[in-house]
Motif scaffolding. Structure first.
Motif, PDB file in Angstrom:
ATOM      1  N   ARG A  71       6.701  -3.450   6.310  1.00 23.98           N
ATOM      2  CA  ARG A  71       7.975  -2.744   6.283  1.00 23.98           C
ATOM      3  C   ARG A  71       7.978  -1.736   5.140  1.00 23.98           C
ATOM      4  NH1 ARG A  71      12.280  -5.134   8.709  1.00 23.98           N
ATOM      5  NH2 ARG A  71      13.050  -2.978   8.619  1.00 23.98           N
ATOM      6  N   LEU A  72       8.876  -0.779   5.209  1.00 24.91           N
ATOM      7  CA  LEU A  72       9.033   0.158   4.103  1.00 24.91           C
ATOM      8  C   LEU A  72       9.506  -0.612   2.874  1.00 24.91           C
ATOM      9  CD1 LEU A  72       8.917   3.239   3.417  1.00 24.91           C
ATOM     10  CD2 LEU A  72      11.380   3.284   3.877  1.00 24.91           C
ATOM     11  N   ALA A  73       8.813  -0.454   1.773  1.00 23.46           N
ATOM     12  CA  ALA A  73       9.155  -1.170   0.541  1.00 23.46           C
ATOM     13  C   ALA A  73      10.471  -0.652  -0.023  1.00 23.46           C
ATOM     14  CB  ALA A  73       8.044  -0.994  -0.484  1.00 23.46           C
ATOM     15  N   PRO A  74      11.156  -1.463  -0.835  1.00 23.21           N
ATOM     16  CA  PRO A  74      12.359  -0.974  -1.516  1.00 23.21           C
ATOM     17  C   PRO A  74      12.057   0.286  -2.323  1.00 23.21           C
ATOM     18  CG  PRO A  74      12.162  -3.353  -1.764  1.00 23.21           C
ATOM     19  CD  PRO A  74      10.877  -2.881  -1.138  1.00 23.21           C
ATOM     20  N   GLU A  93       0.843  -1.185   0.000  1.00 20.79           N
ATOM     21  CA  GLU A  93       0.000   0.000   0.000  1.00 20.79           C
ATOM     22  C   GLU A  93       0.882   1.240   0.000  1.00 20.79           C
ATOM     23  OE1 GLU A  93      -4.217   1.295   2.095  1.00 20.79           O
ATOM     24  OE2 GLU A  93      -3.017  -0.341   2.924  1.00 20.79           O
ATOM     25  N   ASP A  94       0.574   2.177  -0.894  1.00 25.94           N
ATOM     26  CA  ASP A  94       1.372   3.407  -0.925  1.00 25.94           C
ATOM     27  C   ASP A  94       0.855   4.377   0.131  1.00 25.94           C
ATOM     28  OD1 ASP A  94      -0.615   5.322  -2.046  1.00 25.94           O
ATOM     29  OD2 ASP A  94      -0.448   4.108  -3.863  1.00 25.94           O
ATOM     30  N   PHE A  95       1.653   5.439   0.364  1.00 26.79           N
ATOM     31  CA  PHE A  95       1.338   6.331   1.477  1.00 26.79           C
ATOM     32  C   PHE A  95       0.213   7.306   1.165  1.00 26.79           C
ATOM     33  CE2 PHE A  95       5.219   4.584   3.122  1.00 26.79           C
ATOM     34  CZ  PHE A  95       4.989   4.557   4.490  1.00 26.79           C
ATOM     35  N   ALA A  96      -0.113   7.524  -0.096  1.00 24.61           N
ATOM     36  CA  ALA A  96      -1.294   8.319  -0.398  1.00 24.61           C
ATOM     37  C   ALA A  96      -2.523   7.620   0.170  1.00 24.61           C
ATOM     38  CB  ALA A  96      -1.435   8.522  -1.902  1.00 24.61           C
ATOM     39  N   SER A  97      -2.577   6.303  -0.032  1.00 22.64           N
ATOM     40  CA  SER A  97      -3.690   5.516   0.481  1.00 22.64           C
ATOM     41  C   SER A  97      -3.664   5.447   2.010  1.00 22.64           C
ATOM     42  CB  SER A  97      -3.646   4.108  -0.112  1.00 22.64           C
ATOM     43  OG  SER A  97      -4.655   3.291   0.430  1.00 22.64           O
ATOM     44  N   LEU A  98      -2.477   5.227   2.569  1.00 24.81           N
ATOM     45  CA  LEU A  98      -2.350   5.100   4.022  1.00 24.81           C
ATOM     46  C   LEU A  98      -2.745   6.380   4.742  1.00 24.81           C
ATOM     47  CD1 LEU A  98       1.021   3.139   4.170  1.00 24.81           C
ATOM     48  CD2 LEU A  98      -1.151   2.342   5.128  1.00 24.81           C
ATOM     49  N   ILE A 152       4.551   5.696   9.027  1.00 26.09           N
ATOM     50  CA  ILE A 152       5.510   4.620   9.293  1.00 26.09           C
ATOM     51  C   ILE A 152       5.456   4.234  10.760  1.00 26.09           C
ATOM     52  CG2 ILE A 152       7.978   4.055   9.431  1.00 26.09           C
ATOM     53  CD1 ILE A 152       8.391   5.752   6.907  1.00 26.09           C
ATOM     54  N   ARG A 153       5.479   5.223  11.618  1.00 25.02           N
ATOM     55  CA  ARG A 153       5.466   4.955  13.059  1.00 25.02           C
ATOM     56  C   ARG A 153       4.181   4.231  13.480  1.00 25.02           C
ATOM     57  NH1 ARG A 153       8.262   9.108  17.214  1.00 25.02           N
ATOM     58  NH2 ARG A 153       8.235   7.784  19.070  1.00 25.02           N
ATOM     59  N   ALA A 154       3.080   4.554  12.819  1.00 21.22           N
ATOM     60  CA  ALA A 154       1.796   3.956  13.189  1.00 21.22           C
ATOM     61  C   ALA A 154       1.601   2.552  12.631  1.00 21.22           C
ATOM     62  CB  ALA A 154       0.661   4.859  12.704  1.00 21.22           C
ATOM     63  N   ASN A 155       2.309   2.210  11.551  1.00 24.22           N
ATOM     64  CA  ASN A 155       2.028   0.953  10.855  1.00 24.22           C
ATOM     65  C   ASN A 155       3.175  -0.047  10.837  1.00 24.22           C
ATOM     66  OD1 ASN A 155      -0.764   1.323   9.381  1.00 24.22           O
ATOM     67  ND2 ASN A 155       0.315   3.272   9.125  1.00 24.22           N
ATOM     68  N   VAL A 156       4.369   0.355  11.260  1.00 23.26           N
ATOM     69  CA  VAL A 156       5.543  -0.527  11.199  1.00 23.26           C
ATOM     70  C   VAL A 156       6.019  -0.841  12.616  1.00 23.26           C
ATOM     71  CG1 VAL A 156       7.917  -0.764  10.385  1.00 23.26           C
ATOM     72  CG2 VAL A 156       6.228   0.427   8.974  1.00 23.26           C
TER      73      VAL A 156
END
Length: 334
Positions: free
Chosen positions: A227-230, A153-158, A183-187
């Protein structure tokens, strides 16, 4: 026909095709033909190609085609195929400066990120049409070897940005702190990925990627955790368009006091990135470790530029632009 004398993926000299190591990383096999059996420009209006374009997300001005590897040959994915790769030819928008060099630009910038700075990136390279036009190719990291697809999922959606709620330019609407908060909320292991994200923001600034918007950062499921995608879609946009230093309208964060240099010139310097790193929860020692890597242009980066498939003119411009960004970064605020 193009004369290939370096690996079209790693840019290692002495190869007239993909080196075995690069081919293994990019294709999962050691022998793949870098020459396509078709010219994408010729098929731009053909139903099969247009339909293929609609089977994956298309953003911005650069067309994307799903692809598969059949018997060592790169082909457009069919309706029933699970695409394993994405092809990105030169955009057809002729208003872009040096548009035919955009695939070589993206390939070079991705290789610099990976080889010089150790940034985790999508495996990538170039392939070529029969008349020698470079086409960027990248391996889909969300597709496993068994064909299954990882949730991503990209961050626009998140963050909840979309055309209906924010307008057509929704992916540029926000700031980099918004991504950090997500990132802090989802990882679960957020500190590790926060450092990766912070370095990506710095890299994009130094290497003039003015298109680092919300959809160009994503989370992907890794085992039981996201995790953060490549990194993907990294390129020096200043070679082709006039744009901003940063890809989001809100910059680093509206909550951070801008340096005097940023206020006066409109361009952030190192102090602004130090403040941003602290704002998103990184410790000073780790911030400095990352920032110190960008105070000068590494010899390895210059060598990759020299070996790249850019024209000689764009090689010079690429170096000039990055050095200008480094000078901005190194300025001392009063």
């Amino acid at each position: 026909m193009i004369d290939i004398n370096k690996c079209p993926s790693s840019l290692t000299e002495g190869f007239d095709t993909y080196s075995p190591k690069a081919a293994k990383s990019l294709f999962g096999r050691t022998k793949v033909n870098p020459i396509l059996g078709f010219d994408i420009d010729e098929f731009r209006n053909v139903g099969e190609i247009v339909d293929a374009m609609h089977r994956i997300s298309v953003s911005g001005v650069q067309e994307k085609f799903p692809a598969v590897i059949n018997d060592g040959v790169i082909t457009i994915a069919g309706d029933k195929d699970r695409s394993t790769h994405i092809l990105k030819p030169a955009p057809w928008d002729k208003t872009l400066r040096e548009r035919k060099m955009i695939p070589a630009n993206e390939h070079l910038t991705m290789q610099i990120a990976s080889q010089v700075y150790g940034i985790q990136t999508a495996a990538n390279g170039l392939c070529f049409t029969p008349n020698g036009q470079p086409v960027y190719i990248t391996r889909r990291f969300d597709i496993l070897t068994d064909g299954s697809k990882l949730p991503m999922e990209d961050f626009a959606s998140l963050i909840g940005k979309n055309e209906q709620t924010t307008g057509t330019q929704f992916k540029y609407n926000g700031c980099y702190e918004d991504i950090a908060k997500a990132i802090r909320a989802n990882v679960a292991a957020w500190m590790v990925d926060m450092e990766r994200f912070f370095e990506l923001v710095v890299f994009n600034y130094i290497y003039a990627n003015g298109d680092a918007h919300l959809k160009n950062f994503s989370l992907i499921l890794d085992g039981q955790d996201y995790r953060l995608a490549p990194a993907y879609d990294l390129l020096n946009t200043s070679l082709h368009v006039n744009g901003d230093d940063l890809g989001l309208d809100g910059g680093l964060s509206p909550e951070i006091e801008k340096s005097d240099m940023y206020d006066r010139t409109g361009h952030p310097c190192r102090l602004d990135f130090e403040r941003f790193g602290a704002k998103i929860g990184l410790v000073k020692k780790r911030i400095d470790r990352i920032l110190n890597r960008y105070i000068a242009l590494p010899d390895e980066a210059s060598q990759l530029v020299d070996r790249s498939f850019l024209s000689d003119k764009l090689k010079r411009n690429y170096i000039r632009i990055v050095n200008e960004r480094i000078c901005r970064f190194n300025r001392t605020s009063e």
